[in-house]
Design a protein around this motif. Structure first.
Motif, mmCIF file in Angstrom:
data_model
loop_
_atom_site.group_PDB
_atom_site.id
_atom_site.type_symbol
_atom_site.label_atom_id
_atom_site.label_comp_id
_atom_site.label_asym_id
_atom_site.label_seq_id
_atom_site.Cartn_x
_atom_site.Cartn_y
_atom_site.Cartn_z
ATOM 1 N N ILE A 1 18.797 6.228 45.105
ATOM 2 C CA ILE A 1 19.320 5.394 46.186
ATOM 3 C C ILE A 1 19.929 4.100 45.645
ATOM 4 N N THR B 1 21.688 0.553 47.191
ATOM 5 C CA THR B 1 21.846 -0.193 48.440
ATOM 6 C C THR B 1 22.644 -1.435 48.161
ATOM 7 N N TYR C 1 16.301 12.984 55.518
ATOM 8 C CA TYR C 1 17.442 12.164 55.117
ATOM 9 C C TYR C 1 18.097 11.486 56.328
ATOM 10 N N GLN C 2 18.293 12.263 57.394
ATOM 11 C CA GLN C 2 18.904 11.701 58.606
ATOM 12 C C GLN C 2 18.025 10.600 59.190
ATOM 13 N N ILE D 1 18.332 7.380 56.866
ATOM 14 C CA ILE D 1 19.561 6.582 56.981
ATOM 15 C C ILE D 1 19.754 6.016 58.381
ATOM 16 N N SER D 2 19.065 6.594 59.357
ATOM 17 C CA SER D 2 19.174 6.004 60.689
ATOM 18 C C SER D 2 18.261 4.777 60.819
ATOM 19 N N ARG E 1 19.919 0.747 56.457
ATOM 20 C CA ARG E 1 21.253 0.872 55.856
ATOM 21 C C ARG E 1 21.129 1.183 54.381
ATOM 22 N N ILE E 2 21.814 2.225 53.939
ATOM 23 C CA ILE E 2 21.789 2.606 52.534
ATOM 24 C C ILE E 2 23.223 2.842 52.084
ATOM 25 N N TYR E 3 23.558 2.342 50.909
ATOM 26 C CA TYR E 3 24.943 2.370 50.454
ATOM 27 C C TYR E 3 25.329 3.728 49.872
ATOM 28 N N ASN E 4 24.415 4.307 49.078
ATOM 29 C CA ASN E 4 24.760 5.540 48.372
ATOM 30 C C ASN E 4 23.502 6.318 48.037
ATOM 31 N N VAL E 5 23.535 7.622 48.304
ATOM 32 C CA VAL E 5 22.360 8.469 48.044
ATOM 33 C C VAL E 5 22.781 9.698 47.242
#
Lengths: 153, 153
Positions: B73, B75, B124-125, B128-129, B132-136
DNA sequence: ACTGAAAGGGTTCCAGG
DNA sequence: CCTGGAACCCTTTCAGT
Protein backbone atom coordinates in the motif's frame (compact mmCIF):
# COMPACT_ATOMS: atom_id res chain seq x y z
CA UNK A 1 -10.14 -32.83 1.36
CA UNK A 2 -11.64 -29.82 3.09
CA UNK A 3 -12.92 -30.24 6.61
CA UNK A 4 -16.31 -28.82 7.43
CA UNK A 5 -16.44 -28.02 11.12
CA UNK A 6 -19.90 -27.82 12.61
CA UNK A 7 -20.81 -25.01 14.94
CA UNK A 8 -19.30 -26.67 18.01
CA UNK A 9 -16.08 -27.58 16.20
CA UNK A 10 -15.72 -24.00 15.06
CA UNK A 11 -16.24 -22.65 18.56
CA UNK A 12 -13.66 -25.07 19.91
CA UNK A 13 -11.12 -23.96 17.29
CA UNK A 14 -11.77 -20.31 18.12
CA UNK A 15 -11.19 -20.98 21.81
CA UNK A 16 -8.02 -22.99 21.19
CA UNK A 17 -6.61 -20.32 18.88
CA UNK A 18 -7.27 -17.68 21.52
CA UNK A 19 -5.81 -19.63 24.44
CA UNK A 20 -4.68 -23.22 24.17
CA UNK A 21 -3.58 -23.37 27.81
CA UNK A 22 -7.07 -23.49 29.25
CA UNK A 23 -8.49 -26.69 30.69
CA UNK A 24 -10.96 -28.88 28.86
CA UNK A 25 -13.61 -27.92 31.39
CA UNK A 26 -13.20 -24.22 30.69
CA UNK A 27 -13.26 -24.73 26.93
CA UNK A 28 -16.30 -26.98 27.22
CA UNK A 29 -18.11 -24.33 29.24
CA UNK A 30 -17.11 -21.61 26.79
CA UNK A 31 -18.54 -23.52 23.84
CA UNK A 32 -21.64 -24.67 25.72
CA UNK A 33 -20.85 -28.34 25.92
CA UNK A 34 -19.09 -30.67 28.33
CA UNK A 35 -15.75 -32.35 28.72
CA UNK A 36 -16.06 -35.66 26.89
CA UNK A 37 -17.67 -34.47 23.66
CA UNK A 38 -15.21 -31.59 23.41
CA UNK A 39 -12.35 -33.97 24.07
CA UNK A 40 -13.57 -36.33 21.32
CA UNK A 41 -13.85 -33.50 18.83
CA UNK A 42 -10.39 -32.17 19.63
CA UNK A 43 -8.96 -35.66 19.32
CA UNK A 44 -10.61 -36.13 15.93
CA UNK A 45 -9.41 -32.75 14.63
CA UNK A 46 -5.90 -33.40 15.86
CA UNK A 47 -5.81 -36.78 14.14
CA UNK A 48 -7.08 -35.16 10.93
CA UNK A 49 -4.32 -32.54 11.11
CA UNK A 50 -6.82 -29.68 11.36
CA UNK A 51 -5.29 -28.83 14.73
CA UNK A 52 -1.52 -28.80 14.41
CA UNK A 53 1.35 -27.64 16.53
CA UNK A 54 0.70 -26.16 19.95
CA UNK A 55 3.06 -23.27 20.49
CA UNK A 56 3.78 -20.10 22.40
CA UNK A 57 4.12 -16.59 20.97
CA UNK A 58 7.32 -14.93 22.16
CA UNK A 59 8.00 -11.21 22.36
CA UNK A 60 10.42 -10.81 19.46
CA UNK A 61 11.43 -7.23 20.30
CA UNK A 62 12.11 -8.01 23.94
CA UNK A 63 14.30 -10.92 22.87
CA UNK A 64 16.33 -8.66 20.62
CA UNK A 65 14.82 -9.44 17.22
CA UNK A 66 14.40 -5.85 16.22
CA UNK A 67 14.38 -6.02 12.44
CA UNK A 68 11.73 -7.53 10.18
CA UNK A 69 12.16 -7.46 6.41
CA UNK A 70 9.78 -8.43 3.65
CA UNK A 71 11.85 -9.53 0.70
CA UNK A 72 10.47 -9.46 -2.85
CA UNK A 73 12.36 -11.73 -5.20
CA UNK A 74 12.38 -11.94 -8.99
CA UNK A 75 14.33 -14.68 -10.69
CA UNK A 76 15.02 -15.58 -14.29
CA UNK A 77 15.54 -19.23 -13.48
CA UNK A 78 12.51 -21.45 -13.39
CA UNK A 79 13.99 -24.93 -13.77
CA UNK A 80 13.02 -27.58 -11.26
CA UNK A 81 16.59 -27.92 -10.11
CA UNK A 82 17.06 -24.26 -9.27
CA UNK A 83 13.74 -24.20 -7.46
CA UNK A 84 14.55 -27.26 -5.37
CA UNK A 85 17.77 -25.68 -4.19
CA UNK A 86 16.11 -22.34 -3.49
CA UNK A 87 13.36 -23.93 -1.40
CA UNK A 88 15.82 -26.06 0.53
CA UNK A 89 17.84 -22.94 1.33
CA UNK A 90 14.78 -21.07 2.60
CA UNK A 91 13.63 -23.96 4.74
CA UNK A 92 17.07 -24.39 6.24
CA UNK A 93 17.36 -20.73 7.26
CA UNK A 94 15.65 -20.11 10.61
CA UNK A 95 15.45 -16.33 10.09
CA UNK A 96 12.98 -16.98 7.25
CA UNK A 97 9.63 -17.09 9.00
CA UNK A 98 7.51 -17.12 5.86
CA UNK A 99 8.11 -17.89 2.22
CA UNK A 100 5.52 -17.87 -0.55
CA UNK A 101 5.69 -18.49 -4.27
CA UNK A 102 3.62 -15.82 -6.00
CA UNK A 103 1.57 -15.30 -9.11
CA UNK A 104 2.64 -12.31 -11.21
CA UNK A 105 5.93 -10.61 -11.94
CA UNK A 106 7.34 -10.96 -8.43
CA UNK A 107 8.18 -14.62 -7.97
CA UNK A 108 8.65 -14.98 -4.22
CA UNK A 109 8.06 -13.09 -1.01
CA UNK A 110 9.86 -13.81 2.26
CA UNK A 111 9.37 -12.56 5.78
CA UNK A 112 12.74 -12.46 7.48
CA UNK A 113 13.17 -11.77 11.18
CA UNK A 114 16.65 -10.86 12.40
CA UNK A 115 18.37 -9.07 15.27
CA UNK A 116 19.51 -6.08 13.21
CA UNK A 117 20.25 -4.79 9.72
CA UNK A 118 23.68 -6.37 9.72
CA UNK A 119 22.19 -9.79 10.37
CA UNK A 120 19.88 -9.19 7.42
CA UNK A 121 22.81 -8.38 5.20
CA UNK A 122 24.52 -11.60 6.25
CA UNK A 123 21.39 -13.53 5.37
CA UNK A 124 21.15 -11.71 2.03
CA UNK A 125 24.76 -12.37 1.10
CA UNK A 126 24.39 -16.03 2.02
CA UNK A 127 21.21 -16.34 -0.05
CA UNK A 128 22.58 -14.78 -3.25
CA UNK A 129 25.77 -16.79 -2.96
CA UNK A 130 23.78 -20.03 -2.83
CA UNK A 131 21.26 -19.41 -5.62
CA UNK A 132 21.12 -17.11 -8.66
CA UNK A 133 18.56 -14.37 -8.15
CA UNK A 134 17.70 -11.72 -10.73
CA UNK A 135 16.28 -8.94 -8.55
CA UNK A 136 15.68 -8.40 -4.85
CA UNK A 137 13.76 -5.66 -3.05
CA UNK A 138 13.87 -5.54 0.74
CA UNK A 139 11.09 -3.75 2.60
CA UNK A 140 12.03 -2.84 6.16
CA UNK A 141 9.31 -2.85 8.78
CA UNK A 142 9.27 0.24 10.99
CA UNK A 143 6.34 -0.89 13.10
CA UNK A 144 4.40 -4.09 13.54
CA UNK A 145 0.82 -2.85 13.53
CA UNK A 146 -0.79 -6.25 13.80
CA UNK A 147 0.38 -9.85 14.04
CA UNK A 148 -1.77 -12.90 14.55
CA UNK A 149 -1.80 -16.50 13.45
CA UNK A 150 -5.52 -16.89 14.13
CA UNK A 151 -7.78 -17.72 11.21
CA UNK A 152 -10.98 -15.66 10.97
CA UNK A 153 -13.31 -18.58 11.70
CA UNK B 1 13.95 -3.21 28.09
CA UNK B 2 15.50 -6.18 26.32
CA UNK B 3 15.51 -9.47 28.14
CA UNK B 4 18.69 -11.46 28.16
CA UNK B 5 17.85 -15.12 28.56
CA UNK B 6 20.62 -17.29 29.90
CA UNK B 7 21.37 -20.61 28.32
CA UNK B 8 18.65 -22.47 30.22
CA UNK B 9 16.03 -19.80 29.50
CA UNK B 10 16.86 -20.00 25.83
CA UNK B 11 16.56 -23.78 25.78
CA UNK B 12 13.21 -23.57 27.53
CA UNK B 13 11.94 -21.04 24.98
CA UNK B 14 13.09 -23.25 22.12
CA UNK B 15 11.26 -26.23 23.61
CA UNK B 16 8.08 -24.27 24.23
CA UNK B 17 8.08 -22.82 20.72
CA UNK B 18 8.48 -26.30 19.29
CA UNK B 19 5.78 -27.92 21.43
CA UNK B 20 4.02 -26.15 24.25
CA UNK B 21 1.87 -29.16 25.09
CA UNK B 22 4.64 -31.18 26.69
CA UNK B 23 4.79 -31.64 30.44
CA UNK B 24 7.12 -29.72 32.70
CA UNK B 25 8.99 -32.93 33.41
CA UNK B 26 9.67 -33.55 29.73
CA UNK B 27 10.78 -29.97 29.13
CA UNK B 28 12.98 -30.06 32.21
CA UNK B 29 14.63 -33.25 30.97
CA UNK B 30 15.08 -31.79 27.48
CA UNK B 31 16.89 -28.73 28.83
CA UNK B 32 18.91 -30.67 31.39
CA UNK B 33 17.25 -29.36 34.50
CA UNK B 34 14.38 -30.32 36.75
CA UNK B 35 10.79 -29.35 37.37
CA UNK B 36 10.90 -26.54 39.90
CA UNK B 37 13.66 -24.39 38.37
CA UNK B 38 12.09 -24.70 34.92
CA UNK B 39 8.71 -23.82 36.37
CA UNK B 40 10.12 -20.73 38.09
CA UNK B 41 11.80 -19.55 34.91
CA UNK B 42 8.66 -20.02 32.83
CA UNK B 43 6.64 -18.16 35.44
CA UNK B 44 9.10 -15.30 35.43
CA UNK B 45 9.18 -15.06 31.63
CA UNK B 46 5.41 -15.18 31.44
CA UNK B 47 5.11 -12.38 33.98
CA UNK B 48 7.63 -10.33 32.00
CA UNK B 49 5.64 -10.85 28.81
CA UNK B 50 8.52 -12.65 27.08
CA UNK B 51 6.26 -15.68 26.79
CA UNK B 52 2.89 -14.57 25.48
CA UNK B 53 -0.17 -16.28 24.13
CA UNK B 54 -0.30 -20.05 23.98
CA UNK B 55 -2.00 -21.08 20.77
CA UNK B 56 -2.58 -23.82 18.25
CA UNK B 57 -1.67 -23.71 14.56
CA UNK B 58 -4.65 -24.66 12.39
CA UNK B 59 -4.53 -26.06 8.86
CA UNK B 60 -5.77 -23.04 6.91
CA UNK B 61 -6.19 -24.88 3.60
CA UNK B 62 -8.14 -27.73 5.15
CA UNK B 63 -10.46 -25.21 6.79
CA UNK B 64 -11.14 -23.56 3.45
CA UNK B 65 -8.83 -20.54 3.66
CA UNK B 66 -7.36 -21.06 0.24
CA UNK B 67 -6.17 -17.57 -0.68
CA UNK B 68 -3.34 -15.57 0.86
CA UNK B 69 -2.53 -12.10 -0.44
CA UNK B 70 0.32 -9.77 0.40
CA UNK B 71 -0.92 -6.24 -0.11
CA UNK B 72 1.49 -3.37 -0.79
CA UNK B 73 0.00 0.00 0.00
CA UNK B 74 1.12 3.51 -0.93
CA UNK B 75 -0.73 6.48 0.46
CA UNK B 76 -0.43 10.19 0.02
CA UNK B 77 -1.99 10.94 3.39
CA UNK B 78 0.29 10.99 6.38
CA UNK B 79 -1.70 12.92 8.95
CA UNK B 80 -2.19 11.42 12.39
CA UNK B 81 -5.92 11.30 11.89
CA UNK B 82 -5.81 9.33 8.69
CA UNK B 83 -3.29 6.93 10.20
CA UNK B 84 -5.38 6.33 13.31
CA UNK B 85 -8.37 5.38 11.23
CA UNK B 86 -6.32 3.17 8.93
CA UNK B 87 -4.78 1.25 11.84
CA UNK B 88 -8.14 0.83 13.55
CA UNK B 89 -9.58 -0.58 10.32
CA UNK B 90 -6.74 -3.08 9.96
CA UNK B 91 -6.98 -4.22 13.55
CA UNK B 92 -10.73 -4.65 13.30
CA UNK B 93 -10.52 -6.84 10.20
CA UNK B 94 -9.85 -10.47 11.14
CA UNK B 95 -8.69 -11.44 7.63
CA UNK B 96 -5.64 -9.18 8.17
CA UNK B 97 -3.13 -11.48 9.82
CA UNK B 98 -0.20 -9.09 9.61
CA UNK B 99 0.22 -5.38 9.07
CA UNK B 100 3.49 -3.45 9.06
CA UNK B 101 4.37 0.17 8.48
CA UNK B 102 7.40 0.30 6.22
CA UNK B 103 10.39 2.45 5.48
CA UNK B 104 10.73 3.49 1.84
CA UNK B 105 8.30 4.26 -0.93
CA UNK B 106 5.82 1.53 -0.06
CA UNK B 107 4.09 2.64 3.13
CA UNK B 108 2.39 -0.52 4.40
CA UNK B 109 2.34 -4.24 3.80
CA UNK B 110 -0.50 -6.52 4.84
CA UNK B 111 -0.88 -10.26 4.88
CA UNK B 112 -4.51 -11.09 4.22
CA UNK B 113 -5.91 -14.61 4.54
CA UNK B 114 -9.31 -15.25 2.96
CA UNK B 115 -11.42 -18.12 1.66
CA UNK B 116 -11.16 -17.11 -2.01
CA UNK B 117 -10.45 -14.27 -4.41
CA UNK B 118 -13.97 -12.94 -4.08
CA UNK B 119 -13.56 -12.59 -0.32
CA UNK B 120 -10.36 -10.66 -0.98
CA UNK B 121 -12.19 -8.31 -3.27
CA UNK B 122 -14.82 -7.69 -0.61
CA UNK B 123 -12.06 -6.88 1.86
CA UNK B 124 -10.38 -4.58 -0.66
CA UNK B 125 -13.59 -2.70 -1.46
CA UNK B 126 -14.34 -2.28 2.23
CA UNK B 127 -10.82 -1.01 2.90
CA UNK B 128 -10.74 1.61 0.13
CA UNK B 129 -14.21 2.79 1.04
CA UNK B 130 -13.12 3.43 4.63
CA UNK B 131 -9.77 5.17 4.05
CA UNK B 132 -8.19 7.02 1.12
CA UNK B 133 -5.38 5.00 -0.41
CA UNK B 134 -3.20 6.16 -3.28
CA UNK B 135 -1.96 2.88 -4.72
CA UNK B 136 -2.45 -0.81 -3.94
CA UNK B 137 -0.64 -3.86 -5.30
CA UNK B 138 -1.92 -7.29 -4.34
CA UNK B 139 0.46 -10.24 -4.55
CA UNK B 140 -1.32 -13.59 -4.64
CA UNK B 141 0.37 -16.56 -3.01
CA UNK B 142 0.40 -19.69 -5.14
CA UNK B 143 2.19 -21.83 -2.60
CA UNK B 144 3.14 -21.49 1.04
CA UNK B 145 6.72 -22.71 1.04
CA UNK B 146 7.37 -22.09 4.71
CA UNK B 147 5.43 -20.73 7.64
CA UNK B 148 6.59 -20.55 11.23
CA UNK B 149 6.16 -18.25 14.20
CA UNK B 150 9.31 -19.55 15.91
CA UNK B 151 12.12 -17.08 16.54
CA UNK B 152 15.61 -18.31 15.61
CA UNK B 153 16.88 -18.38 19.20
C1' DA C 1 -23.93 -38.78 21.17
C1' DC C 2 -23.72 -36.97 26.08
C1' DT C 3 -23.10 -37.75 31.34
C1' DG C 4 -20.60 -38.94 35.32
C1' DA C 5 -17.13 -41.04 37.57
C1' DA C 6 -12.59 -43.03 38.38
C1' DA C 7 -7.47 -43.62 37.70
C1' DG C 8 -3.44 -41.85 36.45
C1' DG C 9 -0.57 -38.12 35.55
C1' DG C 10 0.64 -33.19 35.68
C1' DT C 11 0.95 -28.56 37.83
C1' DT C 12 1.72 -25.83 41.47
C1' DC C 13 3.57 -24.80 45.74
C1' DC C 14 6.33 -25.37 49.83
C1' DA C 15 9.72 -27.11 53.25
C1' DG C 16 14.37 -28.20 53.59
C1' DG C 17 19.40 -28.54 51.88
C1' DC D 1 18.95 -21.73 43.59
C1' DC D 2 18.01 -26.71 43.53
C1' DT D 3 15.65 -31.27 45.24
C1' DG D 4 11.85 -33.87 46.55
C1' DG D 5 7.38 -34.43 48.04
C1' DA D 6 2.43 -33.37 48.91
C1' DA D 7 -2.07 -31.56 47.43
C1' DC D 8 -4.90 -30.56 44.13
C1' DC D 9 -6.49 -30.17 39.46
C1' DC D 10 -6.76 -32.01 34.61
C1' DT D 11 -6.66 -35.37 31.18
C1' DT D 12 -8.06 -39.46 29.56
C1' DT D 13 -10.84 -43.39 29.46
C1' DC D 14 -14.87 -46.14 30.19
C1' DA D 15 -19.40 -47.81 31.54
C1' DG D 16 -24.06 -46.36 31.49
C1' DT D 17 -28.07 -43.69 29.45
Amino acid sequence: MTFHPDDTDRKILIELQADASRSLDEIARAVGSSKTPVWNRIKRMRAAGIIGQQTVILDAEALGFEATFFVLIRTSEHEADWQRKFLATLRARPEVQEAHRLAGDIDYILKVRVRNARAYDQFYQALISEVRIYNVTALLSMEEIKSTVALPL
